[in-house]
Design an enzyme around this catalytic site. Structure first.
Site, PDB file in Angstrom:
ATOM      1  N   ASP A  94      23.904 -77.836  49.000  1.00  0.00           N
ATOM      2  CA  ASP A  94      25.336 -77.580  49.138  1.00  0.00           C
ATOM      3  C   ASP A  94      25.476 -76.271  49.905  1.00  0.00           C
ATOM      4  O   ASP A  94      24.909 -75.253  49.504  1.00  0.00           O
ATOM      5  CB  ASP A  94      25.979 -77.469  47.755  1.00  0.00           C
ATOM      6  CG  ASP A  94      27.499 -77.406  47.805  1.00  0.00           C
ATOM      7  OD1 ASP A  94      28.043 -76.838  48.776  1.00  0.00           O
ATOM      8  OD2 ASP A  94      28.146 -77.905  46.863  1.00  0.00           O
ATOM      9  N   TYR A 187      43.461 -75.505  56.468  1.00  0.00           N
ATOM     10  CA  TYR A 187      42.361 -75.945  57.328  1.00  0.00           C
ATOM     11  C   TYR A 187      42.398 -75.210  58.663  1.00  0.00           C
ATOM     12  O   TYR A 187      41.358 -74.735  59.154  1.00  0.00           O
ATOM     13  CB  TYR A 187      42.462 -77.455  57.538  1.00  0.00           C
ATOM     14  CG  TYR A 187      41.368 -78.041  58.404  1.00  0.00           C
ATOM     15  CD1 TYR A 187      40.040 -77.989  58.001  1.00  0.00           C
ATOM     16  CD2 TYR A 187      41.671 -78.655  59.615  1.00  0.00           C
ATOM     17  CE1 TYR A 187      39.028 -78.531  58.788  1.00  0.00           C
ATOM     18  CE2 TYR A 187      40.674 -79.207  60.404  1.00  0.00           C
ATOM     19  CZ  TYR A 187      39.357 -79.134  59.992  1.00  0.00           C
ATOM     20  OH  TYR A 187      38.369 -79.667  60.773  1.00  0.00           O
TER      21      TYR A 187
END
Length: 328
Positions: A94, A187
């Site tokens: 991750d 974003y």
């Protein structure tokens, strides 16, 4: 006399500009070899990352891919091996876990071309975006990118002193690094952050012969992207209808070609290129032709940008007015 003066101006002004650009342009043009070199791609088990990995393998690179899902990594490895005949190394980690990323990078060995391709975006207006969704985007898109850099850059920098070959770092973001998009406030904020990181890093890494690129695709036909398009605000989809959907293979070819040329901004469409010209500002530029277009076309592209923005705002106003009439 007047026609002669006009003709001389038309010919000499562009020539003088090109000569000026030839003298001042930094960084200088570069060619970054890929055949036989180690390409390390995060988010390489699917979508754009997988397509870039496959394309790199087709060009003779030694490929490593990193993602969380081991089953998908194995499937991606098998796909690349089947289509290209190349061997692919896989690493499950991750990007939010610095220790895990560092372990994977160390196991992979010195990287020649690093592609940071992991990113998440939730298509929601800001007021409906949860704190958990904000934190996830910041952690993955910004911290995950920086963790990868901290893990990989030391060996990349020291390798130059041994072989003298150029290396590359490429950040996959989106056109949301060039313009704000309705429904993607957080974003876009992370995309703009990566663009700033890339601009500063190119200054820091140039003397180590490491060349930085930002990859800026628009709408791409991916599993994650298609899922997001089904759940994001209707208004976002309406505003995006004017742009054509691209395949992962199409954008991967452009990504690899841009990386090999050391392009700072790698766009995938005419609209994306127009946005890049309009917002070039103080961004690095190695292409004399693109620098010429940026200088000569900045005013025109700003006008085009204002027209596009005006159409978006008109769309938003009309949509909101219709919603109010419907609810009344």
């Amino acid at each position: 006399m007047a026609p002669i003066v006009f003709f001389a101006g038309v010919v000499l002004a562009p020539a003088f500009l090109l000569l000026t650009l030839f003298i001042i342009l930094r960084p200088r043009p570069i060619k970054i070899p890929i055949k036989g070199r180690h390409v390390f791609i995060t988010g390489g088990s699917s979508g754009i990352g997988l397509a870039i990995a496959r394309r790199a393998a087709m060009e003779g690179a030694r490929v490593s891919i990193l993602a969380r899902d081991l089953a998908r990594l194995r499937a991606a490895r098998d796909d690349i091996c089947r289509t290209t005949g190349a061997e692919v190394a896989i690493y499950s980690a991750d990007v939010r876990d610095f220790a895990a990323v560092s372990e994977a990078v160390a196991a992979a060995g010195t990287i020649d071309l690093l592609v940071s391709n992991v990113g998440v975006g939730f298509g929601k207006v800001f007021k409906e975006t949860t704190i958990e969704e904000i934190r996830c985007q910041l952690d993955v898109n910004i911290l995950g990118t920086m963790y990868l850099l901290k893990a990989a850059l030391p060996a990349m920098k020291s390798a130059y002193s041994k072989d003298g070959l150029p290396r590359s770092v490429c950040f996959t973001t989106s056109s949301g690094a060039l313009v704000g998009v309705y429904g993607y406030a957080v974003y876009c904020a992370t995309n703009y952050s990566i663009r700033g990181l890339a601009e500063a890093l190119q200054m820091e890494l140039l003397e180590d012969n490491i060349h930085v690129s930002t990859f800026l695709p628009g709408d791409v036909d991916t599993e994650t992207g298609n899922q997001d398009r089904r759940t994001r605000p209707e208004l976002t989809n309406i505003m995006a209808d004017s742009t054509a959907m691209q395949t992962t293979d199409e954008v991967a070819i452009l990504a690899i070609e841009g990386i090999k040329a050391g392009k700072f901004q790698i766009t995938t469409s005419v609209l994306g290129q127009m946005m890049a010209i309009a917002s070039s500002g103080f961004s690095p530029q190695r292409s004399f032709l693109m620098a010429f277009l940026e200088v000569a076309g900045a005013g025109l592209m700003r006008l085009v940008g204002l027209c596009v923005i005006a159409s978006w705002y008109n769309t938003i106003t009309a949509y909101k007015a219709k919603a109010r009439r419907t609810s009344a």
